[in-house]
Design an enzyme around this catalytic site. Structure first.
Site, PDB file in Angstrom:
ATOM      1  N   GLY A  41       3.735  13.440  13.664  1.00 38.54           N
ATOM      2  CA  GLY A  41       4.579  14.195  12.742  1.00 38.54           C
ATOM      3  C   GLY A  41       5.955  14.378  13.348  1.00 38.54           C
ATOM      4  O   GLY A  41       6.329  13.690  14.297  1.00 38.54           O
ATOM      5  N   LEU A  42       6.708  15.308  12.802  1.00 39.46           N
ATOM      6  CA  LEU A  42       8.045  15.521  13.349  1.00 39.46           C
ATOM      7  C   LEU A  42       7.958  15.832  14.827  1.00 39.46           C
ATOM      8  O   LEU A  42       8.769  15.350  15.621  1.00 39.46           O
ATOM      9  CB  LEU A  42       8.723  16.668  12.609  1.00 39.46           C
ATOM     10  CG  LEU A  42       9.188  16.303  11.214  1.00 39.46           C
ATOM     11  CD1 LEU A  42       9.881  17.486  10.563  1.00 39.46           C
ATOM     12  CD2 LEU A  42      10.128  15.106  11.264  1.00 39.46           C
ATOM     13  N   ALA A  43       6.977  16.613  15.215  1.00 43.27           N
ATOM     14  CA  ALA A  43       6.869  16.985  16.621  1.00 43.27           C
ATOM     15  C   ALA A  43       6.386  15.796  17.454  1.00 43.27           C
ATOM     16  O   ALA A  43       7.083  15.333  18.353  1.00 43.27           O
ATOM     17  CB  ALA A  43       5.929  18.176  16.767  1.00 43.27           C
ATOM     18  N   GLY A  83      -0.615  12.968  17.537  1.00 47.06           N
ATOM     19  CA  GLY A  83       0.200  13.340  16.388  1.00 47.06           C
ATOM     20  C   GLY A  83       1.485  12.541  16.321  1.00 47.06           C
ATOM     21  O   GLY A  83       2.104  12.216  17.340  1.00 47.06           O
ATOM     22  N   ARG A 137       8.561  35.599   0.476  1.00 38.71           N
ATOM     23  CA  ARG A 137       7.314  34.930   0.117  1.00 38.71           C
ATOM     24  C   ARG A 137       6.101  35.845   0.125  1.00 38.71           C
ATOM     25  O   ARG A 137       5.307  35.851  -0.815  1.00 38.71           O
ATOM     26  CB  ARG A 137       7.047  33.796   1.099  1.00 38.71           C
ATOM     27  CG  ARG A 137       7.993  32.666   0.963  1.00 38.71           C
ATOM     28  CD  ARG A 137       7.728  31.615   1.996  1.00 38.71           C
ATOM     29  NE  ARG A 137       8.610  30.474   1.737  1.00 38.71           N
ATOM     30  CZ  ARG A 137       8.605  29.346   2.427  1.00 38.71           C
ATOM     31  NH1 ARG A 137       7.762  29.204   3.427  1.00 38.71           N
ATOM     32  NH2 ARG A 137       9.431  28.376   2.116  1.00 38.71           N
ATOM     33  N   HIS A 196       2.413  30.718   0.337  1.00 42.59           N
ATOM     34  CA  HIS A 196       3.599  30.365  -0.443  1.00 42.59           C
ATOM     35  C   HIS A 196       3.389  30.827  -1.881  1.00 42.59           C
ATOM     36  O   HIS A 196       2.355  30.541  -2.479  1.00 42.59           O
ATOM     37  CB  HIS A 196       3.788  28.849  -0.384  1.00 42.59           C
ATOM     38  CG  HIS A 196       5.148  28.420  -0.806  1.00 42.59           C
ATOM     39  ND1 HIS A 196       5.553  28.476  -2.110  1.00 42.59           N
ATOM     40  CD2 HIS A 196       6.196  27.934  -0.104  1.00 42.59           C
ATOM     41  CE1 HIS A 196       6.798  28.030  -2.185  1.00 42.59           C
ATOM     42  NE2 HIS A 196       7.209  27.694  -0.986  1.00 42.59           N
ATOM     43  N   GLU A 198       3.810  22.616  14.787  1.00 41.40           N
ATOM     44  CA  GLU A 198       3.006  23.657  14.145  1.00 41.40           C
ATOM     45  C   GLU A 198       1.731  23.955  14.945  1.00 41.40           C
ATOM     46  O   GLU A 198       1.120  25.010  14.776  1.00 41.40           O
ATOM     47  CB  GLU A 198       2.655  23.230  12.710  1.00 41.40           C
ATOM     48  CG  GLU A 198       2.152  24.372  11.848  1.00 41.40           C
ATOM     49  CD  GLU A 198       1.916  23.980  10.384  1.00 41.40           C
ATOM     50  OE1 GLU A 198       2.523  23.004   9.909  1.00 41.40           O
ATOM     51  OE2 GLU A 198       1.116  24.658   9.731  1.00 41.40           O
ATOM     52  N   ARG A 204       7.227  32.825   9.099  1.00 40.10           N
ATOM     53  CA  ARG A 204       8.222  31.806   9.390  1.00 40.10           C
ATOM     54  C   ARG A 204       9.255  31.771   8.273  1.00 40.10           C
ATOM     55  O   ARG A 204       8.909  31.880   7.110  1.00 40.10           O
ATOM     56  CB  ARG A 204       7.555  30.442   9.488  1.00 40.10           C
ATOM     57  CG  ARG A 204       8.509  29.282   9.586  1.00 40.10           C
ATOM     58  CD  ARG A 204       7.776  27.961   9.590  1.00 40.10           C
ATOM     59  NE  ARG A 204       7.099  27.655   8.342  1.00 40.10           N
ATOM     60  CZ  ARG A 204       7.677  27.024   7.316  1.00 40.10           C
ATOM     61  NH1 ARG A 204       8.928  26.653   7.377  1.00 40.10           N
ATOM     62  NH2 ARG A 204       6.980  26.780   6.229  1.00 40.10           N
TER      63      ARG A 204
HETATM   64  C1  LIG Z   1       4.131  21.190   1.005  1.00 37.32           C
HETATM   65  C2  LIG Z   1       4.829  21.628   2.248  1.00 37.32           C
HETATM   66  C3  LIG Z   1       6.205  21.806   2.241  1.00 37.32           C
HETATM   67  C4  LIG Z   1       6.881  22.206   3.381  1.00 37.32           C
HETATM   68  N1  LIG Z   1       8.234  22.349   3.329  1.00 37.32           N
HETATM   69  C5  LIG Z   1       8.899  22.721   4.444  1.00 37.32           C
HETATM   70  C6  LIG Z   1      10.306  22.836   4.418  1.00 37.32           C
HETATM   71  O1  LIG Z   1      10.955  22.639   3.397  1.00 37.32           O
HETATM   72  N2  LIG Z   1      10.943  23.165   5.552  1.00 37.32           N
HETATM   73  C7  LIG Z   1      10.271  23.387   6.701  1.00 37.32           C
HETATM   74  O2  LIG Z   1      10.913  23.658   7.693  1.00 37.32           O
HETATM   75  N3  LIG Z   1       8.934  23.271   6.762  1.00 37.32           N
HETATM   76  C8  LIG Z   1       8.226  22.946   5.666  1.00 37.32           C
HETATM   77  N4  LIG Z   1       6.869  22.842   5.727  1.00 37.32           N
HETATM   78  C9  LIG Z   1       6.171  22.976   7.004  1.00 37.32           C
HETATM   79  C10 LIG Z   1       6.325  21.730   7.854  1.00 37.32           C
HETATM   80  O3  LIG Z   1       6.272  20.593   7.043  1.00 37.32           O
HETATM   81  C11 LIG Z   1       5.261  21.568   8.927  1.00 37.32           C
HETATM   82  O4  LIG Z   1       5.101  22.737   9.587  1.00 37.32           O
HETATM   83  C12 LIG Z   1       5.655  20.536   9.969  1.00 37.32           C
HETATM   84  O5  LIG Z   1       6.004  19.339   9.342  1.00 37.32           O
HETATM   85  C13 LIG Z   1       4.563  20.271  10.965  1.00 37.32           C
HETATM   86  O6  LIG Z   1       4.894  19.163  11.779  1.00 37.32           O
HETATM   87  P1  LIG Z   1       4.013  18.717  13.000  1.00 37.32           P
HETATM   88  O7  LIG Z   1       4.670  17.571  13.620  1.00 37.32           O
HETATM   89  O8  LIG Z   1       3.761  19.885  13.850  1.00 37.32           O
HETATM   90  O9  LIG Z   1       2.612  18.329  12.398  1.00 37.32           O
HETATM   91  P2  LIG Z   1       2.179  17.267  11.271  1.00 37.32           P
HETATM   92  O10 LIG Z   1       3.325  16.688  10.582  1.00 37.32           O
HETATM   93  O11 LIG Z   1       1.134  17.944  10.483  1.00 37.32           O
HETATM   94  O12 LIG Z   1       1.546  16.098  12.091  1.00 37.32           O
HETATM   95  C14 LIG Z   1       0.269  16.163  12.636  1.00 37.32           C
HETATM   96  C15 LIG Z   1      -0.038  14.844  13.285  1.00 37.32           C
HETATM   97  O13 LIG Z   1      -1.172  14.982  14.089  1.00 37.32           O
HETATM   98  C16 LIG Z   1      -2.115  13.996  13.807  1.00 37.32           C
HETATM   99  N5  LIG Z   1      -3.414  14.559  14.042  1.00 37.32           N
HETATM  100  C17 LIG Z   1      -3.881  15.755  13.620  1.00 37.32           C
HETATM  101  N6  LIG Z   1      -5.110  15.940  14.087  1.00 37.32           N
HETATM  102  C18 LIG Z   1      -5.436  14.860  14.815  1.00 37.32           C
HETATM  103  C19 LIG Z   1      -6.577  14.483  15.565  1.00 37.32           C
HETATM  104  N7  LIG Z   1      -7.621  15.255  15.651  1.00 37.32           N
HETATM  105  N8  LIG Z   1      -6.558  13.286  16.176  1.00 37.32           N
HETATM  106  C20 LIG Z   1      -5.487  12.484  16.092  1.00 37.32           C
HETATM  107  N9  LIG Z   1      -4.383  12.814  15.429  1.00 37.32           N
HETATM  108  C21 LIG Z   1      -4.350  13.982  14.790  1.00 37.32           C
HETATM  109  C22 LIG Z   1      -1.846  13.587  12.400  1.00 37.32           C
HETATM  110  O14 LIG Z   1      -2.263  12.265  12.201  1.00 37.32           O
HETATM  111  C23 LIG Z   1      -0.348  13.719  12.323  1.00 37.32           C
HETATM  112  O15 LIG Z   1       0.243  12.536  12.785  1.00 37.32           O
HETATM  113  C24 LIG Z   1       6.173  22.438   4.576  1.00 37.32           C
HETATM  114  C25 LIG Z   1       4.802  22.264   4.588  1.00 37.32           C
HETATM  115  C26 LIG Z   1       4.125  21.896   3.441  1.00 37.32           C
HETATM  116  C27 LIG Z   1       2.644  21.829   3.457  1.00 37.32           C
END
Ligand SMILES: Cc1cc2nc3c(=O)[nH]c(=O)nc-3n(C[C@H](O)[C@H](O)[C@H](O)COP(=O)(O)OP(=O)(O)OC[C@H]3O[C@@H](n4cnc5c(N)ncnc54)[C@H](O)[C@@H]3O)c2cc1C
Ligand code: HEM
Ligand code: HEM
Ligand code: SF4
Ligand code: F3S
Ligand code: FES
Lengths: 248, 227, 650
Positions: free
Chosen positions: C55-57, C53, C343, C279, C438, C448
């Protein structure tokens, strides 16, 4: 409505490709362009044919994953929209629509409409960052940023790295993409220490990737879904000149 | 860095602008046909005696010629290099690289912008022809002469000579319509959307000025208003 | 309860978090960091960490561990790390900076988080999240994240998600994008420095557990189809949420549960899978072809009024329905909060009126969000200034002009609070497997707060994981385990045979058609409102459909190419298994709490009714083996710093 599609099909990067014609019936005008392709793909799958490969992820215009050249225009007709935001109501019953992948030498076609854009990541690697290792950073409000600069930096930072600018540019230049990052970071006080090395390194990487030079044609801006303006390219040119002048 | 697309483009811009300055001066000189043979030939003579006795006869002219020559060579070298890189980046297709023929004119680009390269070649060929004609008088339609004024009047009394110059100047006009804007933008002058419009207006004005300014004498001669 | 729960799962031993030190709450994190073991910088290069991953995490973790000098292998399924789903977050990120002097503090953010989660989160984790929130903003600003600013040049804040303080930092409606680009740029810098090896277009399909530790992953190169084995000293999952189990959600198309589900099958417990956040303000479904739902900012509820016709089947143009024949149901039922109820309350109310047959738009699944009175009150100009871009987006998607016709909205799945169980160190029940963002069951309890997911992702990645994983790696080197270890070979073999199996079915239905049907079931019975009866039914339906899937799915092409159908098929196969566990979890949790609303348990006015006596615990599920029943392990939640209260928005 009924639509005729002419789609670029290419099994992999080495194989030759060509345009294929498909008929799609009963297209709803509420469908997005990609949903229309989904429907076609469902049909192709049932018929045992290979569905058309194309990239998309967020389908709301922010991830930069999608990107098709539709009727010769990157991201299709419409201003400030990505392919995933384009809806079928922009077309009429009986239309013949041409669908092709982004074309530029550094954007190799991987399959059908899917291209390799890793060159963009390498341009960022060359200098598109501010060196700020995780740790105790200064208190956020200790660096005030004039609102006009902050807003301008934000405008530049909205680039989604989709590559439409390259696909549209007659020179195959990625100048708009690069200029957007140079401006975003260069407009902020935090970005000053690396301002000169950043721009020179990024430009060198851009050229090494095989992108063409900018001759200020402006197609990029017209195709850019985020409305990134070409004055940023001029700004980048200034930064290059200033970096050369200040070279030690 | 020195061979980067941006530096090449900046070099083009500077050399291009030098050429524009030359053209403005040249155009001013040409308009002296209206002042009669004496003034025109005198002007030509003056070009050669400029700077004397500090410089030898035709010294200043040679300095200008060297600067021009360097500018032209640099300009053409950069143009060819960028042209090549465009071809490499787009598999030779440039703005026409898609199968779809529905947007061959692009979205907003000007006719001028996509005729820059072939337009440039036309101009280069014209300059050779022009030098053979009016500088060396190797070709002398309407009769050779030691007087530049007579060479000009003799030449432009013939319709096809005027036509060839007109074609060339249209090419120059288009070249400058995009070129002046692009040069200024590449040198960093495009600072906002508003400025972008201003620079484009400026480019159009320069292009028109030069095209029209150059074309007045040939047509005046053709229609018998001069000479 | 009428059903026999033991048909669905078996009880296991309780589980507890043993890693948070036993000190006063506000000292916990400092103490934990101090107690943690360190790794000598010279040794870090010898330690490999796999991170799934970007993402932010995942992105922030990879950048930070790269900076620290570890050898990081980072994977994502998109073509660039910058495209992770985090990019889509709109609203903002919380931080207890108290820049407004409006009474905010770490304590208050902590309190809001626990209360918002309806007292189903761990106190220690929620406190740490609030404490670190402050540093996140500093870090992001230093990286050049262009947050909104005031004219004086200082950072601007807004209030968000029904809290009374202004603690949300934002970058127009693109906060997630800007935060992610900050992490991405830091990550790219580490890639250039050679500390991080980036593998894009690679999907993790199996976890390798050897000698009792997570030691690697099996991934598929999505371009060539090659099955690769990657070994490491520790594995981190930052693979995001599983909202796409519903088929339609606001998540990106590729979001999946595969990474965490495969780890679950290898022994990691899955906690609270039934906690999914809905939502209230999304653009409704317009047809069967719809592939995803689009979120409209919740801020619209500040000025828009929500209503449906009083009578069902009223097909008049909304402007022709007189006020007396409209039901402004939120204002009617919740006079104090009106259209601004939380929500889950707003979502459920919308579902109710639609269930009554009073919904509007195609399919009757929508309610009006009307700006007519706002336009009258503030003028069109002011409305335009505030919401112009949202209105444009709405018009682009629906073709209707919200200045003229009321918008139609409907709730949609948005976020999943459940995920792999982790202790205070973010370590799962498999040693050496860490879970962040997440993907873990997180700090949010049963619901949340808006703007807290971004905070959690960055808190985990930048600040919590690095010292905790170092603590773990301080014990390395572990046993020699290479790609030829029997477990690694078996994992790769399992991946290959699963792919072959999917390709071999060659049935008559497409993957999407199965996914859509699965989504319908989960949405209907395990969505906004759940009942015992419905969940029991859902479990049967899911099992049947899953059986049909493996009998009749059609996957075209081969493995040795870019094959998007194959990718989808693998993800949907895992969603089937997860969906069943979600329903079992929802069935067993015989109370309502936060986003989990069991119709049997509500107050007289239809509010969620908790049962703290019996359900104040985290449900951590152990995989029960192929065809076996899942095993429930309970982690009791003890509140020492906060008093449990019933929510009320009357
Ligand atoms: C439309 C929308 C608006 C939102 N707005 C807000 C907000 O305003 N404020 C807030 O706090 N939160 C908000 N959220 C929630 C928040 O965006 C997410 O919870 C958060 O960004 C998740 O981050 P993450 O790093 O955990 O995962 P993600 O950003 O989902 O990253 C997942 C990563 O894992 C990788 N991955 C997944 N599965 C695999 C696999 N099998 N093999 C290899 N790689 C894989 C993907 O490629 C990606 O890089 C929102 C969510 C949505 C849907
Ligand atoms: C062989 C001859 C020539 C060739 C091939 C040529 C080609 C080009 C090309 C390719 C460009 C860049 C186009 C762009 O920005 O899109 C350019 C720009 C320009 N040319 Fe020429 N040109 C030639 C001669 C001339 C002459 C004789 C003049 C003088 C009047 C001139 C003036 C300019 C100017 C001012 C520019 C703008 C500089 C810039 O784009 O940065 N060119 N030319
Ligand atoms: C109607 C248009 C033109 C006329 C009447 C004209 C006339 C002349 C004359 C009479 C000379 C010879 C001067 C001398 O030897 O003393 C000359 C030289 C020259 N002209 Fe032109 N010209 C015209 C257009 C152009 C254009 C469009 C260009 C360039 C694009 C150009 C470039 C030159 C150059 C380079 C020289 C040589 C200068 C030198 O080194 O001596 N001319 N021109
Ligand atoms: S500048 Fe515009 S077109 Fe180019 S990559 Fe960025 S968003 Fe896409
Ligand atoms: S279209 Fe190309 S030439 Fe420059 S202004 Fe845009 S990059
Ligand atoms: S799919 Fe994300 S921008 Fe189009």
């Amino acid at each position: 409505m009924n639509i005729t599609l002419r789609v670029w099909r290419q099994p992999d990067s080495d194989a030759p490709g060509k345009m294929h014609t498909y008929q799609v019936a009963d297209v709803s005008e509420d469908m997005s362009f990609l949903e229309m392709l989904d429907v076609l793909n469902e049909q192709l799958t049932i018929d045992g044919e290979d569905p058309i490969a194309f990239d998309s992820d967020c389908r709301e215009g922010i991830c930069g994953m999608c990107g098709l050249v539709i009727n010769g225009l990157a991201h299709g007709p419409g201003k400030n929209v990505t392919t995933c935001q384009l809806h079928m109501r922009s077309f009429a019953d009986g239309d013949v629509i041409d669908v092709e992948p982004w074309r530029a030498e550094p954007f190799t076609v991987i399959k059908d409409l899917v291209v390799d854009r890793s060159s963009f990541d390498r341009i960022i690697q060359a200098g598109g960052y501010i060196t700020a290792p995780t740790g105790t950073a200064p208190e956020a409000n200790s660096i005030p940023v004039n609102k006009a600069d902050a807003d301008a930096a934000f405008d530049a930072a909205t680039c989604i790295g989709c590559g439409a600018c390259v696909a549209a540019c007659p020179n195959g230049s990625a100048s708009l993409f690069m200029a957007a990052k140079v401006a975003h970071l260069g407009l902020l006080p935090q970005g000053q220490p690396e301002r000169h090395s950043r721009v020179l390194d990024m430009v060198d990487q851009h050229d090494a990737e095989g992108f063409g030079g900018c001759t200020q044609i402006g197609e990029c801006t017209a195709a850019c879904p985020k409305g990134i303006q070409i004055d940023l390219i001029s700004r980048m040119d200034r930064d290059v000149l200033s970096a050369i002048a200040h070279r030690k | 860095m020195w061979r980067s697309t941006i530096v090449l483009k900046v070099a083009m811009a500077i050399s291009g602008l030098i050429l524009v300055l030359y053209l403005l001066a040249h155009m001013y000189g040409n308009l002296k046909v209206f002042a009669g043979q004496e003034a025109f030939d005198g002007y030509s003579h003056h070009l050669r005696t400029m700077g004397e006795p500090l410089l030898p006869y035709a010294g200043a002219l040679w300095i200008i010629r060297v600067v021009l020559l360097v500018a032209v060579i640099l300009h053409i070298y950069c143009a060819v290099t960028l042209w090549r890189r465009m071809r490499l980046a787009t598999a030779g297709g440039g703005g026409q690289r898609y199968e779809s023929t529905k947007a061959r004119r692009g979205n907003q680009r000007t006719y001028a912008s996509f005729t820059m390269r072939w337009g440039g070649v036309v101009i280069a060929l014209f300059v050779v022809y022009h030098l053979l004609h009016l500088t060396w008088n190797t070709i002398s339609p309407g009769g050779a002469s030691g007087s530049p004024y007579e060479r000009v009047v003799n030449g432009f009394s013939i319709w096809w000579v005027v036509l060839s110059y007109t074609v060339a100047l249209l090419a120059v006009g288009f070249h400058l319509r995009h070129g002046v804007w692009a040069a200024l933008a590449s040198l960093g002058a495009n600072t906002s959307q508003r400025r972008r419009r201003h620079l484009n207006v400026l480019a159009t004005v320069v292009a028109l000025l030069i095209t029209v300014g150059f074309l007045i004498p040939p047509f005046a001669i053709l229609f018998g208003l001069v000479g | 309860m009428s059903v026999n729960l033991s048909n669905y799962y078996v009880d296991g031993d309780p589980i507890a978090d043993s890693s948070a030190p036993d000190v006063p709450l506000h000292e916990t994190w400092d103490q934990r960091r101090f107690d943690a073991n360190l790794v000598n910088p010279a040794n870090r290069r010898k330690r490999t960490v796999i991170i799934i991953g970007t993402g932010l995490a995942g992105g922030s973790a990879a950048a930070t561990l790269g900076e620290a000098g570890y050898h990081v292998k980072n994977f994502c399924y998109q073509d660039s790390p910058r495209r992770a789903h985090s990019i889509a977050a709109q609203g903002g990120i919380n931080a207890a900076k108290n820049y407004r002097n409006d009474g905010d503090s770490i304590q208050r953010l902590f309190y809001d988080t626990v209360k918002g989660g309806d007292y189903r989160s761990r106190e220690s984790n929620s406190w740490r999240l609030a404490q670190i929130s402050v540093e996140i903003i500093d870090q992001c600003v230093a990286q050049g994240v262009p947050f909104a600013r005031e004219y004086g040049g200082l950072l601007d804040n807004r209030s968000f998600g029904g809290v009374q303080v202004s603690r949300t930092f934002y970058a127009r409606g693109q906060t997630g994008q800007q935060l992610l680009l900050g992490a991405y740029q830091a990550l790219e810098r580490q890639i250039a420095a050679g500390n991080v090896e980036m593998h894009t277009r690679h999907e993790m399909l199996e976890l390798i557990v050897a000698e009792g530790r997570a030691r690697g992953v099996v991934v598929r190169d999505m371009v060539t189809g090659e099955i690769e084995t990657h070994m490491a000293d520790a594995v981190v999952l930052g693979s995001g949420g599983y909202g796409n189990v519903y088929f339609l959600s606001t998540n990106a198309m590729g979001c999946n549960v595969t990474a965490t589900w495969r780890a679950h099958r290898k022994g990691a417990y899955f906690a609270n899978p039934c906690y999914t956040q809905i939502h209230p303000t999304c653009i409704p479904v317009s047809g069967d072809f719809q592939s995803k739902l689009t979120l409209m900012s919740e801020s619209l509820r500040n000025d828009g009024r929500i209503w449906v016709p009083k009578e069902g089947g009223d097909t008049r143009h909304p402007r022709d329905i007189p006020t007396a024949e409209r039901d402004y149901y939120l204002e009617r039922r919740y006079p104090a909060f009106g259209n601004l109820v939380p929500r889950d309350v707003a979502s459920r109310a919308a579902k109710q009126v639609c269930d009554e047959g009073r919904g509007v738009g195609p399919g009757g699944r929508g309610v009006y969000l009307d700006f007519a009175s706002a336009i009258e009150r503030m003028g069109r100009k002011a409305v335009e200034a505030k919401y112009g871009n949202l209105f444009e987006m709405y018009e682009q998607i629906t073709g209707e002009d919200p200045y003229e016709v009321p918008m139609r909205i409907y709730p949609a799945v948005h976020y999943t609070m459940g995920g792999l169980w982790v202790d205070y160190d973010l370590q799962s029940t498999i040693p050496g497997l860490f879970v962040i963002g997440e993907a873990n069951f997180s700090d949010h309890g049963a619901n949340r707060l808006g703007a807290s997911a971004l905070m959690q992702g960055l808190s985990d990645g930048y600040f919590v994981l690095p010292p905790m994983i170092s603590n773990y790696l301080a014990d390395a080197p572990f046993e020699e385990v290479g790609p030829d270890h029997p477990e690694a070979v078996a994992a790769a073999e399992a991946v290959r045979s699963r792919i072959e199996k999917l390709l071999a079915v060659n049935g008559s239905r497409t993957v999407d058609s199965f996914h859509r049907d699965l989504g319908h079931i989960v949405w209907e019975y395990c969505g906004m409102e759940r009942t015992e009866e419905g969940l029991v039914k859902a479990i049967d339906l899911i099992r049947e459909l899953r059986e049909e899937f493996w009998r009749d799915v059609k996957v075209t092409g081969t493995n040795e190419e870019l094959n998007q159908t194959l990718e989808k098929a693998g993800r949907v196969a895992d969603f089937f298994e997860l969906a069943e566990l979600m329903c079992i979890d929802a069935l067993h949790r015989d109370e309502s709490c936060g986003a989990h609303f069991r119709a049997e348990h509500q107050t007289e006015d239809g509010e969620a009714l908790r049962d703290d006596e019996n359900f104040a615990y985290v449900a951590a599920w152990e995989f029960g083996g192929e065809g076996g029943k899942p095993v429930l392990h309970k982690e009791d939640l003890v509140y020492q710093n906060i008093q449990m209260k019933q929510r009320s928005y009357k």
